[in-house]
Design a protein around this motif. Structure first.
Motif, PDB file in Angstrom:
ATOM      1  N   GLY A 114      36.535  54.445  29.312  1.00  0.00           N
ATOM      2  CA  GLY A 114      35.835  54.782  30.370  1.00  0.00           C
ATOM      3  C   GLY A 114      34.402  54.142  30.430  1.00  0.00           C
ATOM      4  N   ASN A 115      34.007  53.390  29.360  1.00  0.00           N
ATOM      5  CA  ASN A 115      32.846  52.858  29.375  1.00  0.00           C
ATOM      6  C   ASN A 115      33.070  51.289  29.955  1.00  0.00           C
ATOM      7  OD1 ASN A 115      30.460  51.400  28.711  1.00  0.00           O
ATOM      8  ND2 ASN A 115      30.415  51.637  26.518  1.00  0.00           N
ATOM      9  N   TYR A 116      32.920  51.215  31.310  1.00  0.00           N
ATOM     10  CA  TYR A 116      33.457  50.051  32.356  1.00  0.00           C
ATOM     11  C   TYR A 116      32.274  49.224  32.200  1.00  0.00           C
ATOM     12  CZ  TYR A 116      37.016  53.355  33.714  1.00  0.00           C
ATOM     13  OH  TYR A 116      37.828  54.014  33.699  1.00  0.00           O
ATOM     14  N   ASN A 117      30.947  49.456  32.192  1.00  0.00           N
ATOM     15  CA  ASN A 117      29.889  48.587  32.055  1.00  0.00           C
ATOM     16  C   ASN A 117      29.901  47.928  30.770  1.00  0.00           C
ATOM     17  OD1 ASN A 117      29.076  49.170  34.796  1.00  0.00           O
ATOM     18  ND2 ASN A 117      27.777  50.846  34.208  1.00  0.00           N
ATOM     19  N   GLY A 118      29.996  48.542  29.830  1.00  0.00           N
ATOM     20  CA  GLY A 118      30.055  48.080  28.631  1.00  0.00           C
ATOM     21  C   GLY A 118      31.294  47.057  28.303  1.00  0.00           C
ATOM     22  N   ALA A 119      32.397  47.507  28.764  1.00  0.00           N
ATOM     23  CA  ALA A 119      33.509  46.503  28.874  1.00  0.00           C
ATOM     24  C   ALA A 119      33.430  45.256  29.731  1.00  0.00           C
ATOM     25  CB  ALA A 119      34.718  47.301  29.366  1.00  0.00           C
ATOM     26  N   ILE A 120      32.832  45.320  30.883  1.00  0.00           N
ATOM     27  CA  ILE A 120      32.545  44.174  31.570  1.00  0.00           C
ATOM     28  C   ILE A 120      31.462  43.450  31.048  1.00  0.00           C
ATOM     29  CG2 ILE A 120      31.278  43.266  33.567  1.00  0.00           C
ATOM     30  CD1 ILE A 120      32.536  45.648  34.891  1.00  0.00           C
ATOM     31  N   ASN A 121      30.459  43.697  30.336  1.00  0.00           N
ATOM     32  CA  ASN A 121      29.556  42.848  29.345  1.00  0.00           C
ATOM     33  C   ASN A 121      30.194  42.074  28.282  1.00  0.00           C
ATOM     34  OD1 ASN A 121      27.428  43.516  30.991  1.00  0.00           O
ATOM     35  ND2 ASN A 121      26.654  45.132  29.513  1.00  0.00           N
ATOM     36  N   ASP A 122      31.157  42.950  27.554  1.00  0.00           N
ATOM     37  CA  ASP A 122      32.092  42.163  26.485  1.00  0.00           C
ATOM     38  C   ASP A 122      32.884  41.265  27.136  1.00  0.00           C
ATOM     39  OD1 ASP A 122      30.897  43.872  24.483  1.00  0.00           O
ATOM     40  OD2 ASP A 122      32.321  45.344  24.310  1.00  0.00           O
ATOM     41  N   LEU A 123      33.496  41.497  28.015  1.00  0.00           N
ATOM     42  CA  LEU A 123      34.454  40.560  28.733  1.00  0.00           C
ATOM     43  C   LEU A 123      33.807  39.256  29.143  1.00  0.00           C
ATOM     44  CD1 LEU A 123      36.626  43.066  30.530  1.00  0.00           C
ATOM     45  CD2 LEU A 123      37.408  41.736  28.381  1.00  0.00           C
ATOM     46  N   ASN A 124      32.506  39.380  29.851  1.00  0.00           N
ATOM     47  CA  ASN A 124      31.797  38.214  30.219  1.00  0.00           C
ATOM     48  C   ASN A 124      31.299  37.433  28.987  1.00  0.00           C
ATOM     49  OD1 ASN A 124      31.766  39.009  32.960  1.00  0.00           O
ATOM     50  ND2 ASN A 124      29.814  40.126  32.975  1.00  0.00           N
ATOM     51  N   ASN A 125      31.031  38.175  27.723  1.00  0.00           N
ATOM     52  CA  ASN A 125      30.529  37.521  26.623  1.00  0.00           C
ATOM     53  C   ASN A 125      31.680  36.599  26.119  1.00  0.00           C
ATOM     54  OD1 ASN A 125      27.856  38.105  26.584  1.00  0.00           O
ATOM     55  ND2 ASN A 125      28.405  40.061  25.570  1.00  0.00           N
ATOM     56  N   SER A 126      33.219  37.395  26.229  1.00  0.00           N
ATOM     57  CA  SER A 126      34.359  36.550  25.811  1.00  0.00           C
ATOM     58  C   SER A 126      34.632  35.340  26.708  1.00  0.00           C
ATOM     59  CB  SER A 126      35.379  37.493  25.696  1.00  0.00           C
ATOM     60  OG  SER A 126      36.690  36.842  25.363  1.00  0.00           O
ATOM     61  N   LEU A 127      34.270  35.413  27.874  1.00  0.00           N
ATOM     62  CA  LEU A 127      34.619  34.375  28.860  1.00  0.00           C
ATOM     63  C   LEU A 127      33.534  33.160  28.596  1.00  0.00           C
ATOM     64  CD1 LEU A 127      35.372  36.269  32.205  1.00  0.00           C
ATOM     65  CD2 LEU A 127      37.132  34.837  30.869  1.00  0.00           C
ATOM     66  N   GLN A 128      32.276  33.571  27.895  1.00  0.00           N
ATOM     67  CA  GLN A 128      31.540  32.489  27.666  1.00  0.00           C
ATOM     68  C   GLN A 128      32.139  31.582  26.510  1.00  0.00           C
ATOM     69  OE1 GLN A 128      27.693  34.315  26.926  1.00  0.00           O
ATOM     70  NE2 GLN A 128      27.036  34.493  28.837  1.00  0.00           N
ATOM     71  N   PHE A 129      32.836  32.173  25.580  1.00  0.00           N
ATOM     72  CA  PHE A 129      33.680  31.505  24.535  1.00  0.00           C
ATOM     73  C   PHE A 129      34.962  30.831  24.717  1.00  0.00           C
ATOM     74  CE2 PHE A 129      30.889  34.541  22.177  1.00  0.00           C
ATOM     75  CZ  PHE A 129      30.414  33.593  21.125  1.00  0.00           C
ATOM     76  N   ASN A 130      35.644  31.620  25.767  1.00  0.00           N
ATOM     77  CA  ASN A 130      37.007  30.991  26.191  1.00  0.00           C
ATOM     78  C   ASN A 130      37.081  31.411  27.771  1.00  0.00           C
ATOM     79  OD1 ASN A 130      39.385  30.253  26.832  1.00  0.00           O
ATOM     80  ND2 ASN A 130      40.349  31.502  25.239  1.00  0.00           N
TER      81      ASN A 130
END
Length: 146
Positions: A114-130
């Motif tokens: 349920g930590n959606y803001n943290g998840a969005i930040n992690d997913l954005n960081n992942s998209l910077q790599f791939n």
């Protein structure tokens, strides 16, 4: 207006056994939102709830741990402690090596807790790599929806 002069069956003359389903009144409900969740390999419900996706299968092979990630529309509320432990696990992995795989995994588990803001930040960081990672876009869309 043109009057409708078709011969539609009345309630009395309609027979459920005649095979004509177009005359049947049914209620259609929408399915719950599909998301990436995790289930234990030996779970009773695991075989019934999973849908196959090649990207999820690839991440499960690379992760090589239990619980397995799967796509489902039935949320798993029983494993919050396990999900939090995996967040801590990927926190340690990210301190050693920052890559798309570690960020997307931590983002998925943050979504499950349920930590959606943290998840969005992690997913954005992942998209910077791939930027071609399907699981990132799918999970980020679910986070934004929730």
């Amino acid at each position: 207006m043109v009057s409708d002069n078709r011969n539609l069956p009345n309630e009395e003359e309609w027979d459920e056994e005649d095979g004509r389903i177009q005359n049947k009144n049914i209620i259609i409900d929408l399915q719950p939102i599909f998301l990436i969740s995790a289930f234990e390999k030996n779970s009773v419900n695991y075989d019934q709830l999973q849908y196959f996706n090649s990207a999820i299968e690839a991440i499960n092979i690379e992760n090589n741990y239990d619980p397995l990630l799967t796509i489902t529309n039935i949320p798993n509320y029983n494993n919050y402690d396990v999900f939090n432990n995996f967040i801590l696990f990927f926190n340690a992995k990210l301190e050693i090596l920052e890559n798309a795989h570690n960020y997307v995994n931590r983002g998925i588990f943050r979504t499950l807790t349920g930590n959606y803001n943290g998840a969005i930040n992690d997913l954005n960081n992942s998209l910077q790599f791939n930027d071609k990672n399907l699981l990132c876009y799918f999970t980020r869309g679910n986070c934004r929806f929730k």
